[in-house]
Design a protein around this motif. Structure first.
Motif, mmCIF file in Angstrom:
data_model
loop_
_atom_site.group_PDB
_atom_site.id
_atom_site.type_symbol
_atom_site.label_atom_id
_atom_site.label_comp_id
_atom_site.label_asym_id
_atom_site.label_seq_id
_atom_site.Cartn_x
_atom_site.Cartn_y
_atom_site.Cartn_z
ATOM 1 N N LYS A 80 0.832 -1.204 0.000
ATOM 2 C CA LYS A 80 0.000 0.000 0.000
ATOM 3 C C LYS A 80 0.863 1.250 0.000
ATOM 4 N N GLN A 81 1.891 1.245 0.825
ATOM 5 C CA GLN A 81 2.764 2.407 0.905
ATOM 6 C C GLN A 81 3.536 2.620 -0.391
ATOM 7 N N LEU A 82 3.937 1.524 -1.019
ATOM 8 C CA LEU A 82 4.786 1.608 -2.206
ATOM 9 C C LEU A 82 4.004 1.740 -3.507
ATOM 10 N N GLY A 83 2.693 1.564 -3.465
ATOM 11 C CA GLY A 83 1.921 1.606 -4.694
ATOM 12 C C GLY A 83 2.131 0.372 -5.544
ATOM 13 N N VAL A 84 2.179 -0.790 -4.890
ATOM 14 C CA VAL A 84 2.440 -2.059 -5.561
ATOM 15 C C VAL A 84 1.164 -2.891 -5.586
ATOM 16 N N ASP A 85 0.932 -3.601 -6.677
ATOM 17 C CA ASP A 85 -0.172 -4.557 -6.745
ATOM 18 C C ASP A 85 0.295 -5.873 -6.132
ATOM 19 N N LEU A 86 -0.336 -6.279 -5.043
ATOM 20 C CA LEU A 86 0.063 -7.490 -4.331
ATOM 21 C C LEU A 86 -1.078 -8.492 -4.318
ATOM 22 N N LYS A 87 -0.761 -9.728 -4.662
ATOM 23 C CA LYS A 87 -1.695 -10.836 -4.508
ATOM 24 C C LYS A 87 -1.114 -11.797 -3.482
ATOM 25 N N PHE A 88 -1.921 -12.166 -2.489
ATOM 26 C CA PHE A 88 -1.491 -13.084 -1.431
ATOM 27 C C PHE A 88 -2.314 -14.349 -1.574
ATOM 28 N N GLN A 89 -1.651 -15.458 -1.911
ATOM 29 C CA GLN A 89 -2.357 -16.684 -2.260
ATOM 30 C C GLN A 89 -1.718 -17.887 -1.575
ATOM 31 N N GLY A 90 -2.419 -19.027 -1.621
ATOM 32 C CA GLY A 90 -1.878 -20.258 -1.077
ATOM 33 C C GLY A 90 -2.969 -21.176 -0.576
ATOM 34 N N PRO A 91 -2.599 -22.370 -0.116
ATOM 35 C CA PRO A 91 -3.578 -23.346 0.366
ATOM 36 C C PRO A 91 -4.266 -22.888 1.651
ATOM 37 N N THR A 92 -5.443 -23.433 1.895
ATOM 38 C CA THR A 92 -6.164 -23.193 3.142
ATOM 39 C C THR A 92 -6.099 -24.413 4.057
ATOM 40 N N THR A 93 -5.383 -25.447 3.617
ATOM 41 C CA THR A 93 -5.135 -26.629 4.441
ATOM 42 C C THR A 93 -3.638 -26.920 4.417
ATOM 43 N N ASN A 94 -3.194 -27.775 5.327
ATOM 44 C CA ASN A 94 -1.780 -28.134 5.429
ATOM 45 C C ASN A 94 -1.410 -29.028 4.244
ATOM 46 N N ASP A 95 -0.982 -28.408 3.146
ATOM 47 C CA ASP A 95 -0.790 -29.118 1.883
ATOM 48 C C ASP A 95 0.478 -28.624 1.186
ATOM 49 N N PRO A 96 1.666 -29.143 1.561
ATOM 50 C CA PRO A 96 2.910 -28.688 0.935
ATOM 51 C C PRO A 96 2.919 -28.842 -0.582
ATOM 52 N N ALA A 97 2.394 -29.964 -1.087
ATOM 53 C CA ALA A 97 2.357 -30.157 -2.539
ATOM 54 C C ALA A 97 1.444 -29.130 -3.194
ATOM 55 N N GLY A 98 0.340 -28.805 -2.524
ATOM 56 C CA GLY A 98 -0.570 -27.798 -3.054
ATOM 57 C C GLY A 98 0.070 -26.427 -3.114
ATOM 58 N N GLU A 99 0.930 -26.117 -2.142
ATOM 59 C CA GLU A 99 1.615 -24.825 -2.172
ATOM 60 C C GLU A 99 2.595 -24.754 -3.335
ATOM 61 N N ILE A 100 3.311 -25.843 -3.588
ATOM 62 C CA ILE A 100 4.257 -25.865 -4.710
ATOM 63 C C ILE A 100 3.512 -25.655 -6.029
ATOM 64 N N LYS A 101 2.351 -26.292 -6.163
ATOM 65 C CA LYS A 101 1.541 -26.115 -7.378
ATOM 66 C C LYS A 101 1.028 -24.682 -7.487
ATOM 67 N N ALA A 102 0.604 -24.107 -6.363
ATOM 68 C CA ALA A 102 0.114 -22.726 -6.375
ATOM 69 C C ALA A 102 1.223 -21.759 -6.774
ATOM 70 N N PHE A 103 2.440 -22.028 -6.306
ATOM 71 C CA PHE A 103 3.573 -21.176 -6.660
ATOM 72 C C PHE A 103 3.855 -21.260 -8.155
ATOM 73 N N ALA A 104 3.841 -22.469 -8.703
ATOM 74 C CA ALA A 104 4.100 -22.644 -10.132
ATOM 75 C C ALA A 104 3.025 -21.969 -10.975
ATOM 76 N N ALA A 105 1.761 -22.085 -10.546
ATOM 77 C CA ALA A 105 0.668 -21.455 -11.293
ATOM 78 C C ALA A 105 0.795 -19.936 -11.266
ATOM 79 N N ALA A 106 1.167 -19.378 -10.116
ATOM 80 C CA ALA A 106 1.335 -17.929 -10.012
ATOM 81 C C ALA A 106 2.516 -17.458 -10.850
ATOM 82 N N ALA A 107 3.591 -18.243 -10.869
ATOM 83 C CA ALA A 107 4.773 -17.878 -11.651
ATOM 84 C C ALA A 107 4.458 -17.811 -13.135
ATOM 85 N N ALA A 108 3.531 -18.650 -13.576
ATOM 86 C CA ALA A 108 3.167 -18.685 -14.993
ATOM 87 C C ALA A 108 2.486 -17.403 -15.454
ATOM 88 N N THR A 109 2.006 -16.581 -14.514
ATOM 89 C CA THR A 109 1.372 -15.309 -14.879
ATOM 90 C C THR A 109 2.397 -14.198 -15.091
#
Length: 354
Positions: A80-109
């Motif tokens: 907010k202070q820097l004027g940056v667009d921030l998206k905060f994403q990730g699993p809602t359950t304890n899912d390490p594999a799901g986090e890795i997939k979420a990171f890869a999907a976000a990187a593809a954007t």
């Protein structure tokens, strides 16, 4: 009470650089960030500006957990202070594999920068390295990446955090009896660092203290309660239970209360979730280590913007670094939990504007 022979902790292979901030400065930073507006191109306390509206994606391990909610608050305030667009994403359950997939999907954007707060420190390299190679900085918070592919890492120094725990466990137990450990799971390095650093120091400092193998409960409160009940029943000389995070602490506290052994069996833990703070205030928890996830996330966003400003228009590879910047931690007790200093290390359940 036995006097500890030594509480020297093993050296970490990575080099730590301590963040030069005190708790007063941390509290001031929180207040400053909350008061700032979201105008693009605004300046930060360290002189950073964002002339372009950068896009940063932050992937966290468990976005509804209070530790990661607090990270979101720190990241959002910096954005907010820097004027940056921030998206905060990730699993809602304890899912390490799901986090890795979420990171890869976000990187593809193809964002301008990425931050990851991983449960497991492996499995990200195949995505992090290509991002860094094409000039997109990646920062890790809360845990290191292996190999050290990130531009920077902001985490608690578990070696330093273990030292006050060693002393308080020694004081509580008198250096004798049995201590039980309740942990998450074997594949969670963020969790295992909290006892693998602690156990050798306890063995060295208090050789008459019997340390049981960890009981793994997968961040499950009910399973933690069952594990604690079994420890209490099976070890008449049990004097301390150490729980490595919030769900484990809450479950263990309920078992201690149900067994009516609160005068004999004391609970210590890591993290400072709202439930753990309640336990401290009710004298059901002797001590817990509070981290500073707000500060780590805030620094990470600032660092990415600083890098992007310095390399505007460049697609040169971002250099990776094995250096770790240690963010502060504090041993919270019933005596200091309500102090201004202690409150700076307590996790949030919501951010301003939620």
């Amino acid at each position: 009470m036995n006097s500890p022979k030594s509480t020297q902790l093993p050296m970490n292979k990575r080099r730590f650089r301590r963040v030069a901030i005190g708790v007063v400065a941390l509290a001031a930073t929180v207040g400053l960030m909350a008061a700032c507006s979201s105008n693009g191109g605004s300046s930060t306390g360290n002189g950073t500006t964002a002339p372009t509206r950068y896009s940063i994606i932050y992937i966290a391990a468990l976005i509804n957990d209070s530790f990661f909610v607090t990270q979101r608050c720190g990241a959002q305030d910096a954005a907010k202070q820097l004027g940056v667009d921030l998206k905060f994403q990730g699993p809602t359950t304890n899912d390490p594999a799901g986090e890795i997939k979420a990171f890869a999907a976000a990187a593809a954007t193809n964002p301008d920068g990425m931050i990851v707060a991983p449960f497991t420190n492996s499995g990200f390299g195949g995505t992090v390295r290509p991002l860094m190679a094409k000039g997109i900085p990646v920062i890790a918070t809360g845990q290191t990446l292996e190999p050290a592919d990130a531009m920077a890492t902001y985490i608690t120094n578990y070696l330093d955090s273990a030292k006050p725990l060693v002393k308080i466990i020694g004081d509580i137990s008198g250096g004798k009896g049995t201590i039980g450990l309740i942990a998450s799971d074997t594949g969670n390095k963020t969790d295992s660092d909290r006892y693998t650093q602690l156990v050798p120091a306890l063995k060295s400092g208090y050789p008459d203290l019997k340390i049981l193998d960890p009981q793994y409960v997968g961040n499950d409160t009910a399973k933690s309660a069952a594990a604690a009940a079994a420890l209490i029943q099976g070890n008449p000389d049990l004097s301390v239970i150490y729980a490595t995070s919030g769900p484990e602490a809450v479950g263990a506290a309920s078992a201690i209360k149900a067994a009516g052994v609160g005068a004999r069996v004391k609970l210590v833990s890591f993290d400072s979730s709202p439930d753990q703070i309640t336990l401290l205030r009710n004298n059901q928890l002797a001590a817990t280590v509070g981290q500073s996830p707000y500060k780590a996330a805030n620094l990470a966003v600032n660092n990415i913007v600083t890098y992007l400003n310095a390399h505007k228009g460049s697609q040169a590879p971002v250099p990776a670094s094995a250096e770790i910047t240690a963010t502060p931690s504090m041993l919270l007790t019933p005596d200091n939990v309500s102090s201004a200093e202690g409150q700076a290390y307590q996790y949030m359940t919501a951010c301003a504007g939620d």
